[in-house]
Design an enzyme around this catalytic site. Structure first.
Site, PDB file in Angstrom:
ATOM      1  N   TYR A  53     -16.587  26.024  -1.124  1.00 28.33           N
ATOM      2  CA  TYR A  53     -16.655  24.581  -1.441  1.00 28.33           C
ATOM      3  C   TYR A  53     -15.782  23.804  -0.459  1.00 28.33           C
ATOM      4  CZ  TYR A  53     -18.261  26.139  -6.127  1.00 28.33           C
ATOM      5  OH  TYR A  53     -18.927  26.730  -7.179  1.00 28.33           O
ATOM      6  N   LEU A 214     -23.811  19.847 -17.002  1.00 24.57           N
ATOM      7  CA  LEU A 214     -24.478  18.551 -17.231  1.00 24.57           C
ATOM      8  C   LEU A 214     -25.783  18.462 -16.443  1.00 24.57           C
ATOM      9  CD1 LEU A 214     -21.563  15.937 -17.080  1.00 24.57           C
ATOM     10  CD2 LEU A 214     -22.916  16.601 -19.075  1.00 24.57           C
ATOM     11  N   GLY A 217     -25.502  16.128 -13.722  1.00 26.18           N
ATOM     12  CA  GLY A 217     -25.369  14.709 -14.086  1.00 26.18           C
ATOM     13  C   GLY A 217     -26.551  14.212 -14.888  1.00 26.18           C
ATOM     14  N   LEU A 219     -27.852  15.195 -17.669  1.00 26.98           N
ATOM     15  CA  LEU A 219     -27.663  15.135 -19.121  1.00 26.98           C
ATOM     16  C   LEU A 219     -26.712  14.010 -19.545  1.00 26.98           C
ATOM     17  CD1 LEU A 219     -27.588  18.996 -19.786  1.00 26.98           C
ATOM     18  CD2 LEU A 219     -29.488  17.411 -20.232  1.00 26.98           C
ATOM     19  N   GLY A 221     -27.606  11.136 -18.995  1.00 26.69           N
ATOM     20  CA  GLY A 221     -28.602  10.126 -19.343  1.00 26.69           C
ATOM     21  C   GLY A 221     -28.677   8.968 -18.348  1.00 26.69           C
TER      22      GLY A 221
HETATM   23  N1  LIG Z   1     -20.997  29.938  -9.704  1.00 24.03           N
HETATM   24  C1  LIG Z   1     -21.865  29.200  -9.071  1.00 24.03           C
HETATM   25  O1  LIG Z   1     -22.768  29.696  -8.359  1.00 24.03           O
HETATM   26  C2  LIG Z   1     -21.780  27.696  -9.221  1.00 24.03           C
HETATM   27  C3  LIG Z   1     -22.831  26.873  -8.787  1.00 24.03           C
HETATM   28  C4  LIG Z   1     -22.710  25.505  -8.956  1.00 24.03           C
HETATM   29  C5  LIG Z   1     -21.564  24.968  -9.530  1.00 24.03           C
HETATM   30  N2  LIG Z   1     -20.544  25.781  -9.927  1.00 24.03           N
HETATM   31  C6  LIG Z   1     -19.306  25.231 -10.545  1.00 24.03           C
HETATM   32  O2  LIG Z   1     -19.664  24.506 -11.707  1.00 24.03           O
HETATM   33  C7  LIG Z   1     -19.145  23.194 -11.632  1.00 24.03           C
HETATM   34  C8  LIG Z   1     -20.061  22.274 -12.395  1.00 24.03           C
HETATM   35  O3  LIG Z   1     -21.276  22.080 -11.693  1.00 24.03           O
HETATM   36  P1  LIG Z   1     -21.598  20.734 -10.946  1.00 24.03           P
HETATM   37  O4  LIG Z   1     -20.328  20.013 -10.725  1.00 24.03           O
HETATM   38  O5  LIG Z   1     -22.384  21.064  -9.735  1.00 24.03           O
HETATM   39  O6  LIG Z   1     -22.570  19.979 -11.958  1.00 24.03           O
HETATM   40  P2  LIG Z   1     -22.386  19.341 -13.402  1.00 24.03           P
HETATM   41  O7  LIG Z   1     -21.043  19.626 -13.946  1.00 24.03           O
HETATM   42  O8  LIG Z   1     -23.588  19.683 -14.170  1.00 24.03           O
HETATM   43  O9  LIG Z   1     -22.505  17.763 -13.072  1.00 24.03           O
HETATM   44  C9  LIG Z   1     -21.360  17.079 -12.667  1.00 24.03           C
HETATM   45  C10 LIG Z   1     -21.732  15.770 -11.973  1.00 24.03           C
HETATM   46  O10 LIG Z   1     -22.347  14.884 -12.899  1.00 24.03           O
HETATM   47  C11 LIG Z   1     -21.831  13.554 -12.726  1.00 24.03           C
HETATM   48  N3  LIG Z   1     -21.086  13.242 -13.968  1.00 24.03           N
HETATM   49  C12 LIG Z   1     -20.061  13.927 -14.547  1.00 24.03           C
HETATM   50  N4  LIG Z   1     -19.658  13.359 -15.686  1.00 24.03           N
HETATM   51  C13 LIG Z   1     -20.414  12.263 -15.848  1.00 24.03           C
HETATM   52  C14 LIG Z   1     -20.458  11.264 -16.848  1.00 24.03           C
HETATM   53  N5  LIG Z   1     -19.619  11.286 -17.877  1.00 24.03           N
HETATM   54  N6  LIG Z   1     -21.381  10.278 -16.715  1.00 24.03           N
HETATM   55  C15 LIG Z   1     -22.214  10.250 -15.668  1.00 24.03           C
HETATM   56  N7  LIG Z   1     -22.225  11.174 -14.674  1.00 24.03           N
HETATM   57  C16 LIG Z   1     -21.337  12.181 -14.771  1.00 24.03           C
HETATM   58  C17 LIG Z   1     -20.930  13.616 -11.503  1.00 24.03           C
HETATM   59  O11 LIG Z   1     -21.703  13.402 -10.304  1.00 24.03           O
HETATM   60  P3  LIG Z   1     -21.952  11.961  -9.630  1.00 24.03           P
HETATM   61  O12 LIG Z   1     -20.710  11.148  -9.813  1.00 24.03           O
HETATM   62  O13 LIG Z   1     -22.249  12.279  -8.216  1.00 24.03           O
HETATM   63  O14 LIG Z   1     -23.125  11.394 -10.371  1.00 24.03           O
HETATM   64  C18 LIG Z   1     -20.477  15.067 -11.505  1.00 24.03           C
HETATM   65  O15 LIG Z   1     -20.059  15.531 -10.237  1.00 24.03           O
HETATM   66  C19 LIG Z   1     -18.989  22.933 -10.142  1.00 24.03           C
HETATM   67  O16 LIG Z   1     -18.093  21.879  -9.865  1.00 24.03           O
HETATM   68  C20 LIG Z   1     -18.523  24.277  -9.664  1.00 24.03           C
HETATM   69  O17 LIG Z   1     -17.121  24.416  -9.897  1.00 24.03           O
HETATM   70  C21 LIG Z   1     -20.651  27.135  -9.791  1.00 24.03           C
END
Ligand SMILES: NC(=O)c1ccc[n+]([C@@H]2O[C@H](COP(=O)([O-])OP(=O)(O)OC[C@H]3O[C@@H](n4cnc5c(N)ncnc54)[C@H](OP(=O)(O)O)[C@@H]3O)[C@@H](O)[C@H]2O)c1
Length: 316
Positions: A53, A214, A217, A219, A221
Site C-alpha cells: 500500500y 463497506l 463505500g 454500502l 448509500g
Molecule cells: N487483504 C486484502 O487483499 C485486502 C484487499 C483490499 C483491502 N484490504 C484492507 O481492507 C481495508 C478496507 O477496504 P477498503 O478501504 O478498500 O474499502 P471499504 O472499507 O469497503 O470502503 C472504505 C471507503 O469507503 C468510503 N467511506 C468510508 N466510510 C464512509 C462513510 N461513513 N460514508 C461515506 N463513504 C465512506 C471511503 O472512500 P471515499 O472517501 O474515497 O469515498 C473509504 O475509503 C483496506 O483499507 C485495507 O486495509 C485488504
C-alpha cells in the site's frame, strides 16, 4: 470497550480494524493522521496495512501506508497500545514478491523499518503463492516469531483447503499457526466467504477479519446513480459493478434499518458484520474524520434478529 480475542492468539483487538490502504492514496499524511488520531482517541487499537500500500498511485512505490503509520506511532509514542497488522507477498516490483523464505526475511525488515518498530503484531501472507511450498513460508514465519519480530501470523485470500494444509504443517512441526483469515466479505459479497471459509474458520477457531467491509463505500448509500460516481475520485468508477437490482435492494434494506435506528446505512452495514459469529472485526477505511465517526458509531449499534433477517433477505 469489549476487546475480542483473535483466533487462539493472545491478541486482544477492538471490534473494528482501521483499513490503511487509503494512507498515501485517497488520504494524504495530514488526513491520515487526523483519522488515526480520532480512531486511537476513541479507544480503538487495531490497524491494518500491507507493504504494497499504496503502490498503485502514480509516483508511489509501495510502503507509503506503513511509513505514515510508523511516523504517526513514533510521534504519538503509542506503539505499545496499537495492534499493527501488515502483509507480505504482493508484487513490490522486480523480484520483490511471493512467499519464499529468503524474501519474507528481507521483506519483514523493510516493513519493520517503515513502521519504525521492532515487532509486528500480526503478519499475514497477502495471497497464496503457488510457487512456494507452504512449509517453507510457515518455517520462515516460525523463525520470525522466535526472534520476536512477529507476534502472531495469519493469511489473507487463502482457500479453506490451503488453510487446512497450513494448520496440519504447523501442528506437525509445533510451529505457530494461522490465527487470522482476512477475506473479502460484506453485505454485497457474501458467497465467497459463507460457503466454505466461514465454517472452516469457525471450526478451527481462526479469527476472521473482513475487507471491503463497506464494498469500497457503496454500502454507505452515497452512490445511487452513475452521477454519484464523482463523489469519490479514488473509488467512484468502481461502483458500476454494485449499482444493479441486488445492490439497490441491499441499500433499501440498509435505509429501512438505518431509519428505524436513527443511524446511517454505513453504520448498519458495519454493525451487520460485527454481529456475525466468528467475525472478529470488519476492516474498513475512512478518508476523513467524519467518515470515521460513522464506523465508530457502528460498534455501538445493536441490530435485532429482525434487522439481521431483513438485511440477510435483501442480500441473499
Ligand atoms: N487483504 C486484502 O487483499 C485486502 C484487499 C483490499 C483491502 N484490504 C484492507 O481492507 C481495508 C478496507 O477496504 P477498503 O478501504 O478498500 O474499502 P471499504 O472499507 O469497503 O470502503 C472504505 C471507503 O469507503 C468510503 N467511506 C468510508 N466510510 C464512509 C462513510 N461513513 N460514508 C461515506 N463513504 C465512506 C471511503 O472512500 P471515499 O472517501 O474515497 O469515498 C473509504 O475509503 C483496506 O483499507 C485495507 O486495509 C485488504
Amino acid at each position: 470497550m469489549q476487546l475480542r480475542r483473535l483466533g487462539r492468539s493472545d491478541l486482544a483487538v477492538a471490534p473494528l480494524c482501521l483499513g490503511g490502504n487509503v494512507f498515501g492514496w485517497s488520504a494524504d499524511e495530514k488526513a491520515s493522521f487526523a483519522v488515526l488520531d480520532a480512531f486511537a482517541d476513541a479507544g480503538f487499537n487495531f490497524i491494518d496495512t500491507a507493504d504494497v500500500y499504496s503502490s498503485w498511485v502514480p509516483g508511489n512505490k509501495g510502503g507509503e501506508s506503513e511509513a505514515i503509520i510508523g511516523k504517526w506511532m513514533a510521534l504519538r509514542g503509542n506503539r505499545s497500545r496499537i495492534v499493527v497488522t501488515t502483509k507480505v507477498g504482493s508484487d513490490m516490483g522486480g523480484d520483490r514478491k511471493g512467499l519464499k523464505a529468503g524474501y519474507v526475511a528481507q521483506a519483514v525488515e523493510a516493513s519493520l523499518q517503515r513502521l519504525q518498530t521492532d515487532y509486528i503484531d500480526l503478519y499475514l501472507s497477502h495471497w497464496e503463492d503457488p510457487e512456494t511450498p507452504l512449509e517453507e513460508t510457515l518455517g520462515a514465519y516460525a523463525r520470525l516469531v522466535e526472534q520476536g519480530k512477529v507476534r502472531v501470523i495469519g493469511n489473507s485470500n487463502h482457500s479453506a483447503a490451503t488453510m487446512a494444509s497450513a494448520l496440519a504443517i504447523s501442528a506437525k512441526h509445533g510451529w505457530p499457526r494461522f490465527e487470522n483469515l482476512q477475506t473479502q466479505y460484506n453485505l454485497y459479497d457474501r458467497a465467497g466467504y459463507e460457503t466454505e471459509l466461514e465454517p472452516f474458520c469457525r471450526q478451527n477457531e481462526i479469527g476472521v477479519t473482513s475487507y471491503f467491509s463497506l464494498a469500497k463505500g457503496f454500502l454507505s448509500g452515497k452512490y445511487r446513480s452513475p452521477a454519484d460516481f464523482a463523489k469519490s475520485a479514488a473509488r467512484g468508477q468502481g461502483m458500476a459493478s454494485y449499482l444493479n437490482a441486488r445492490g439497490l435492494a441491499i441499500l433499501e434494506a440498509l435505509d429501512t434499518v438505518a431509519k428505524e435506528k436513527a443511524a446511517t446505512p454505513a453504520q448498519v452495514a458495519i454493525a451487520w458484520l460485527i454481529a456475525r459469529p466468528g467475525l472478529v472485526a470488519p476492516v474498513a477505511s475512512a478518508t476523513s474524520v467524519t467518515q470515521l465517526q460513522d464506523l465508530i458509531a457502528a460498534t455501538k449499534l445493536e441490530l435485532s434478529a429482525g434487522d439481521v433477517a431483513l438485511l440477510d433477505k435483501a442480500s441473499a
